[in-house]
Design an enzyme around this catalytic site. Structure first.
Site, PDB file in Angstrom:
ATOM      1  CE1 TYR A  15     -67.968  25.970  -3.349  1.00 38.55           C
ATOM      2  CE2 TYR A  15     -70.198  26.663  -3.890  1.00 38.55           C
ATOM      3  CZ  TYR A  15     -69.337  25.771  -3.305  1.00 38.55           C
ATOM      4  OH  TYR A  15     -69.818  24.657  -2.677  1.00 38.55           O
ATOM      5  CB  SER A 240     -69.927  16.646   0.913  1.00 38.98           C
ATOM      6  OG  SER A 240     -70.689  16.996   2.040  1.00 38.98           O
ATOM      7  CE  LYS A 241     -71.927  22.928  -4.486  1.00 38.68           C
ATOM      8  NZ  LYS A 241     -72.746  23.279  -5.658  1.00 38.68           N
ATOM      9  NE  ARG A 242     -75.860  16.026   0.318  1.00 39.37           N
ATOM     10  CZ  ARG A 242     -75.849  15.037   1.209  1.00 39.37           C
ATOM     11  NH1 ARG A 242     -76.611  15.117   2.277  1.00 39.37           N
ATOM     12  NH2 ARG A 242     -75.101  13.979   1.013  1.00 39.37           N
TER      13      ARG A 242
END
Length: 470
Positions: A15, A240-242
């Site tokens: 995305y 970070s995605k997390r």
RNA sequence: GUCCCCAUCGUCUAGUCUGGCCAAGGACACCGCCCUUUCACGGCGGCGACCGGGGUUCAAAUCCCCGUGGGGACGCCA
């Protein structure tokens, strides 16, 4: 003065994220503030990881933010012939060579170098391959980079950064499968597309000297280049995605307004005196590259939230009501934009930080909500029943049902009790909304309308009696 | 490890280029008070920073050097 052309060149592997969005924004603003052009190029040479969904997501994200592109999107996968030709030109001119080392071999050598404490570079061993040696074998095309001397990056934001050429690598131009790599296509594309200013994240600074060498080998003029500081997560380090919420569209889905996102993003690494609020139109006038800072900034969702609250507060109720509809639908409330819904919005503009929050708070407008037992016990006391009856009678008799009229009624009833308005307003609020928190009670009545107010008050009075009887 | 970048309140930043106007300004968050029918909004106030050390200078947040800290890059990813 030649026209300024910038670009945003994301790779479609996911995305649109916060960092990419800001890079796009800065590029667009820089172009616009200089009457230049901004173009969009999709860097999809990595066939493994690129997806059409990701392309769509990126376009959608930019559209939502309100960042239009003047040209493109161009797709690198549609320009393969050009890259192949350019690589062959370098090969023919002796500025590139074939390398037969396998990825596995390279990995082993890299590890060995790392273990020794060296920079894990390609050892250039295929430079001296006898002519014809690579024929018929799987091979990549490597750039023949100079071994001595220095290459200076004249960075628009950081000043001159000089690298020793021996630090640089013979980078791969064409992979075994013939597909070109990033460092090569980015140079060919920026050159052939007439990009005058390459503005990107700091993580590319170390690639730049190699790219400059490529421009020179290819015979292209080197564009102006600048690197923005990176955006870090709240813990420091890369987003970070997390740990961080990095998807731009996820914010839309949580009820954020694009103007809030733009305003937040632009203030990350850029400032204009003490000003905090900026519209897209204004930014196109006042954005200057010189005002972009050098140090990385942290992404702080709290401040984004504050900005969103600001734009909800000051937004046009009609527009907000349109945007609110899907959030209501998600709560199984079928509503459509209407003057009435705009009125609902108006009662929440000063209290909601997101559209999601607004939809949640607005539920009781659409269906009566039961107060929980504790609230009921505290506010819907037996002596309230006759008071509700009285209010209902007065409301029924009202020639004009509006906030002024209902306020007069409640004030009169309150005075008669010899109490303060809060004494009666809270129970009425509970009867009407099922809770103790809501917009001004007269606004709530206004939105609900005379009939519904009467109905809810009557129901509440009935409940009180039932309870004290049973 | 090697190379590169960066360094003002917890966070985003103004100020740094062009030293003095800075006992460092604004915003978010937090705390207190006021407003008030609840919750918010708003208003007022508070807390809170020039990473450290040298140097240059009459004068340094601003210029220079060295530390330290943080980050990035070292791919047949982009």
């Amino acid at each position: 003065m030649p026209e300024i052309v910038t670009r945003f060149a994301p790779s479609p592997t996911g995305y649109l994220h916060i960092g990419g969005a800001r890079t796009a924004l800065f590029n667009w603003l820089f172009a616009r503030s200089n009457a230049g052009k901004f173009l969009l190029r999709i860097e999809d040479t990595d066939r493994e990881r690129s997806t059409p969904e990701a392309v769509a997501a990126i376009l959608e994200g930019l559209a939502w933010l309100g960042i239009p592109w003047d040209e493109g999107p161009y797709f690198q996968t549609e320009r393969m012939e050009l890259y192949r030709k350019e690589a062959e030109r370098l090969l023919a001119e002796g500025k590139a060579y074939r390398c037969v080392c396998t990825p596995e071999e390279l990995e082993v050598r890299r590890e060995a170098a790392r273990a020794k404490g060296d920079k894990p570079h390609y050892d250039r061993r295929c430079r001296d391959l006898p002519p014809g040696e690579a024929d018929g074998k799987p091979s990549v095309v490597r750039f023949l980079a100079p071994l001595s001397g220095t290459t200076a990056v004249r960075d628009l934001l950081r000043g001159d950064v000089t690298y020793k050429n021996e630090e640089l690598d013979d980078l791969v131009l064409l992979r075994t499968d013939g597909l070109p790599t990033y460092n090569f296509v980015v140079v060919v594309d920026d050159a052939t597309m007439g990009i005058t200013h390459v503005l990107r994240g700091d993580d590319h600074l170390n690639n730049t000297p190699r790219q400059i060498l490529l421009y020179e080998a290819l015979g292209y003029p080197v564009p102006r280049i600048g690197h923005f500081p990176l955006i870090h997560g709240m813990e420091g380090g890369k987003l970070s995605k997390r740990q961080d919420d990095v998807s731009v569209m996820a914010y839309r889905d949580r009820g954020f307004l694009p103007e809030a996102m733009i305003n937040y993003l632009v203030r990350l690494g850029w400032g204009h005196g003490d000003q905090e609020i900026f519209s897209l139109d204004e930014l196109q006038e006042i954005f200057r590259l010189e005002n972009v800072g050098k140090s990385p900034s942290r992404f702080d969702p709290e401040k984004l939230l504050h900005l969103n609250a600001h734009y909800i507060k000051t937004g046009d109720p009609k527009r907000l009501s349109v945007l609110l509809v899907p959030f209501l639908a998600r709560r199984r409330i079928e509503a459509e934009a209407s003057p009435w819904l705009a009125k609902v919005v108006r009662t929440f503009q000063e209290r909601s930080k997101t559209l999601e929050e607004m939809a949640e708070s607005a539920e009781y407008y659409f269906r009566p909500k039961e107060p929980d037992p504790k609230t009921s016990e505290k506010f819907l006391t037996p002596e309230m029943a006759p008071l509700f009856d009285e209010i209902v009678r007065e409301i029924e008799a009202l020639p004009e049902f509006d906030p002024e009229a209902t306020e007069t009624i409640l004030n009169r009833v309150t005075r008669k009790m010899g109490a303060k308005l809060g004494k009666i307003a809270q129970p009425v609020r509970v009867a009407l909304t099922g809770g103790t928190v809501s917009p001004g009670i007269f606004e709530v009545m206004d939105v609900l309308g005379r009939d519904e107010v009467i109905r809810r008050l009557t129901v509440a009075a009935g409940r009180i009696r039932e309870r004290s009887a049973g």
